[in-house]
Write a protein that holds these residues in place. Structure first.
Motif, PDB file in Angstrom:
ATOM      1  N   THR A 100       0.829  -1.203   0.000  1.00  0.00           N
ATOM      2  CA  THR A 100       0.000   0.000   0.000  1.00  0.00           C
ATOM      3  C   THR A 100       0.864   1.255   0.000  1.00  0.00           C
ATOM      4  O   THR A 100       0.579   2.224  -0.726  1.00  0.00           O
ATOM      5  CB  THR A 100      -0.934   0.009   1.222  1.00  0.00           C
ATOM      6  N   SER A 101       1.924   1.250   0.790  1.00  0.00           N
ATOM      7  CA  SER A 101       2.830   2.406   0.854  1.00  0.00           C
ATOM      8  C   SER A 101       3.484   2.670  -0.496  1.00  0.00           C
ATOM      9  O   SER A 101       3.601   3.820  -0.935  1.00  0.00           O
ATOM     10  CB  SER A 101       3.904   2.179   1.921  1.00  0.00           C
ATOM     11  N   ILE A 157       2.242   6.407  -1.391  1.00  0.00           N
ATOM     12  CA  ILE A 157       3.069   7.457  -0.781  1.00  0.00           C
ATOM     13  C   ILE A 157       4.057   8.002  -1.805  1.00  0.00           C
ATOM     14  O   ILE A 157       4.981   7.299  -2.241  1.00  0.00           O
ATOM     15  CB  ILE A 157       3.822   6.931   0.455  1.00  0.00           C
ATOM     16  N   LEU A 158       3.861   9.257  -2.193  1.00  0.00           N
ATOM     17  CA  LEU A 158       4.777   9.901  -3.126  1.00  0.00           C
ATOM     18  C   LEU A 158       6.106  10.199  -2.429  1.00  0.00           C
ATOM     19  O   LEU A 158       6.126  10.635  -1.282  1.00  0.00           O
ATOM     20  CB  LEU A 158       4.160  11.200  -3.657  1.00  0.00           C
ATOM     21  N   GLY A 159       7.202   9.983  -3.124  1.00  0.00           N
ATOM     22  CA  GLY A 159       8.516  10.261  -2.554  1.00  0.00           C
ATOM     23  C   GLY A 159       8.939   9.289  -1.478  1.00  0.00           C
ATOM     24  O   GLY A 159       9.831   9.596  -0.671  1.00  0.00           O
ATOM     25  N   LEU A 160       8.319   8.118  -1.438  1.00  0.00           N
ATOM     26  CA  LEU A 160       8.668   7.110  -0.433  1.00  0.00           C
ATOM     27  C   LEU A 160      10.134   6.690  -0.577  1.00  0.00           C
ATOM     28  O   LEU A 160      10.619   6.463  -1.683  1.00  0.00           O
ATOM     29  CB  LEU A 160       7.765   5.884  -0.588  1.00  0.00           C
ATOM     30  N   ASN A 161      10.830   6.595   0.547  1.00  0.00           N
ATOM     31  CA  ASN A 161      12.199   6.081   0.557  1.00  0.00           C
ATOM     32  C   ASN A 161      12.106   4.558   0.456  1.00  0.00           C
ATOM     33  O   ASN A 161      11.966   3.854   1.465  1.00  0.00           O
ATOM     34  CB  ASN A 161      12.913   6.506   1.845  1.00  0.00           C
ATOM     35  N   VAL A 162      12.163   4.064  -0.773  1.00  0.00           N
ATOM     36  CA  VAL A 162      11.919   2.638  -1.019  1.00  0.00           C
ATOM     37  C   VAL A 162      12.952   1.736  -0.344  1.00  0.00           C
ATOM     38  O   VAL A 162      12.583   0.748   0.311  1.00  0.00           O
ATOM     39  CB  VAL A 162      11.830   2.356  -2.533  1.00  0.00           C
ATOM     40  N   PRO A 163      14.263   2.011  -0.453  1.00  0.00           N
ATOM     41  CA  PRO A 163      15.240   1.146   0.230  1.00  0.00           C
ATOM     42  C   PRO A 163      14.997   1.065   1.738  1.00  0.00           C
ATOM     43  O   PRO A 163      15.120  -0.013   2.326  1.00  0.00           O
ATOM     44  CB  PRO A 163      16.585   1.810  -0.079  1.00  0.00           C
ATOM     45  N   LEU A 164      14.633   2.200   2.353  1.00  0.00           N
ATOM     46  CA  LEU A 164      14.345   2.196   3.783  1.00  0.00           C
ATOM     47  C   LEU A 164      13.100   1.370   4.076  1.00  0.00           C
ATOM     48  O   LEU A 164      13.078   0.580   5.036  1.00  0.00           O
ATOM     49  CB  LEU A 164      14.168   3.628   4.292  1.00  0.00           C
TER      50      LEU A 164
END
Length: 303
Positions: free
Chosen positions: A274-275, A279-286
């Motif tokens: 879902t994130s 979520i725009l600009g999500l820190n994907v690696p984190l």
């Protein structure tokens, strides 16, 4: 040519067409990689062929078939190839196209790919066209997310949910490309064209690495390699989730995970998915690291 696993879906359409009862709006839904767009193209060929004799089978030789092969048939309109938002202006072209006279035989065909990407105003405009059908005009709506379409649009169409009922058909086809050797290929049993695309793009080795890292999921090195692969190929994030779900399920089947922990793991994965989508600009690696660490905590509770 229709892919062998989709032949059964063409037969009822052929019967309806030969009896002059083919619905003017046909919704072709199903998972990505099953062949919906190709199926719609084959239907269009049959509908526009000058020699099909109500059989929905293109001869491949008449002027209409030659125009289709050249991509210049005046009675065929395709929208949505670029996988971008479909606006109201594009759908208005559909209404104009439907109302104009046919240049070859009586039929005109509109293929709307990725129709779930329509704006609200575009959907309303399309609904009007569907509600006021013209004879010998056929709209083929193609989507892998049919529930994003309004219930009203779906109700105005003949819904064809394409799926593979006999996996042998797909398996035999995949084996001709040597694509049944990956230990994870069965996870995409309903999406054989995805496997073919990955093969053609040279992505299978990277996917193998991703799968084995997720299957092991023991060391920091595994996590680093997962993040590196997804950094290079962000489109593999959905595959990452599928691999991860399979690993969680295997842990449950092997009794390495209690059912309550399994439920928590599935909830963690669902929240991650879902994130990623919302979520725009999500820190994907984190987000990936947090997900993996949380899952490892659940796995360790059973050790």
């Amino acid at each position: 040519m229709i892919y062998p696993w989709l032949n059964e879906f063409k037969k009822p359409l052929e019967i309806a067409y030969s009896a002059n009862r083919l619905h003017h709006g046909i919704l072709l839904s199903g998972q990505e990689g099953i062949g919906k767009a190709e199926f719609s193209e084959e239907l269009a060929k049959g509908l526009l062929c000058n020699s099909s004799a109500n059989q929905l089978e293109a001869c491949g030789h008449c002027k209409s078939c030659q125009l289709q092969q050249a991509g210049t048939h005046p009675d065929k309109l395709v929208i949505g190839r670029d996988k971008k938002t479909i606006g109201v202006d594009e759908v208005r072209k559909v209404a104009q196209f439907v109302q104009s006279s046919a240049g070859q035989n009586a039929n005109k065909v509109i293929i709307l790919l990725n129709v779930h990407l329509m704006t609200t105003s575009a959907a309303n405009a399309l609904l009007k066209t569907l509600e006021e059908p013209n004879a010998h005009r056929y709209l083929l709506l193609v989507t892998h997310e049919p529930m994003r379409l309004s219930a009203t649009i779906r109700s105005r169409c003949l819904d064809h949910n394409l799926a593979i009922s006999h996996y042998e058909d797909a398996s035999n086809w995949l084996s001709s490309f040597d694509l049944i050797n990956q230990p994870w290929h069965i996870l995409f049993a309903q999406q054989p064209l995805l496997l073919l695309n990955w093969h053609q793009q040279g992505d299978l080795n990277q996917l193998d690495k991703l799968y084995f890292c997720i299957e092991n999921l023991q060391t920091q090195a595994d996590l680093q390699q997962i993040n590196e692969i997804l950094k290079q190929k962000p489109e593999f994030i959905s595959v990452f989730s599928i691999f991860l779900f399979a690993t969680i399920k295997d842990y449950l089947v092997q009794k390495r995970l209690s059912f309550s922990c399994y439920q928590k793991c599935i909830k963690l994965l669902a929240n991650f998915d879902t994130s990623i989508k919302t979520i725009l600009g999500l820190n994907v690696p984190l987000a990936i690291s947090q997900l993996i660490f949380s899952l490892q905590e659940q796995f360790n509770l059973n050790n």
